[in-house]
Write an enzyme that holds these catalytic residues in place. Sequence first.
Site, mmCIF file in Angstrom:
data_model
loop_
_atom_site.group_PDB
_atom_site.id
_atom_site.type_symbol
_atom_site.label_atom_id
_atom_site.label_comp_id
_atom_site.label_asym_id
_atom_site.label_seq_id
_atom_site.Cartn_x
_atom_site.Cartn_y
_atom_site.Cartn_z
ATOM 1 N N LYS A 75 34.422 30.093 37.585
ATOM 2 C CA LYS A 75 34.131 28.761 38.119
ATOM 3 C C LYS A 75 33.072 28.043 37.286
ATOM 4 C CE LYS A 75 36.980 28.657 41.636
ATOM 5 N NZ LYS A 75 38.111 27.706 41.674
ATOM 6 N N TYR A 102 34.576 35.965 39.504
ATOM 7 C CA TYR A 102 34.893 34.699 40.171
ATOM 8 C C TYR A 102 33.871 33.632 39.798
ATOM 9 C CZ TYR A 102 35.565 31.289 43.929
ATOM 10 O OH TYR A 102 35.773 30.126 44.641
#
Length: 255
Positions: free
Chosen positions: A164, A160
């Site tokens: 990002k 994750y």
Amino acid sequence: MSSTGQTYFITGGNRGIGFELVHQFAELNDKNIVIATTRSPARSEELVELAKKFTNIHVIDLDVGDEKSIDTIDDQLEKIGIKGIDTFISNAGISTSLAPTLETTSAIYLNHYNINTLGPILVFQKIYKYLLAKETRKAIFVSSIAGSLTNFLPLHTTAYGQSKASLNFSLIQLAKELESEKFIVIPVHPGAVATDMADAAIAHIKEVNPEFYEAVKDSMLTPEKSAEGLVSVIEGFTEKDNGIFYDYKGEVLSF
């Protein structure tokens, strides 16, 4: 109430922060037009009910991880009669793994990259000409402090966080590329928000880093509160903010 409104395109509008953004932008001005995307309108009962209450909300089908789905955007917007969009908000994303680096598979990495990094860029490519048709030209991407290299979180954000960070890199580049066309390209951190997607992360933090959990637990936001802050800062963004990383309170963050 103003006689004119703005047109917003919000991905992942069926739950959490996205749902609240749709709700609040629709309620902000009854002349606003809010296009809310969801992977399955048939299973997005709350969003469909909201669209019945606010007739300025239009629900369309979009899976940001599927290029064939992205290719249907033009046809769906044509049916609604949309010629221009003032503000694009890329909100759809996933966080499905809390495994450390040595235990994270290539499939997990690629799925996060596809949906959290590549998907938003490919959707923006479709929306670009609609933003160009208006003078506002705001492109807002819901990112995360988990993708910050400077403010590194002491957690297994792994796939994750990497997705990002990659998104943030792309947005710095995009902001520079579109600066001459007066676009406002901004990644935003929505805060630590208590959503369905965050539940597993919160439990994981409590287990692996109880001290950090104690430090952040009281600062957890509701989706409503996060969206309220985001709406305020998004409405206030101007060209001078292009390429800057902000949080939901309007504070500048480090990449």
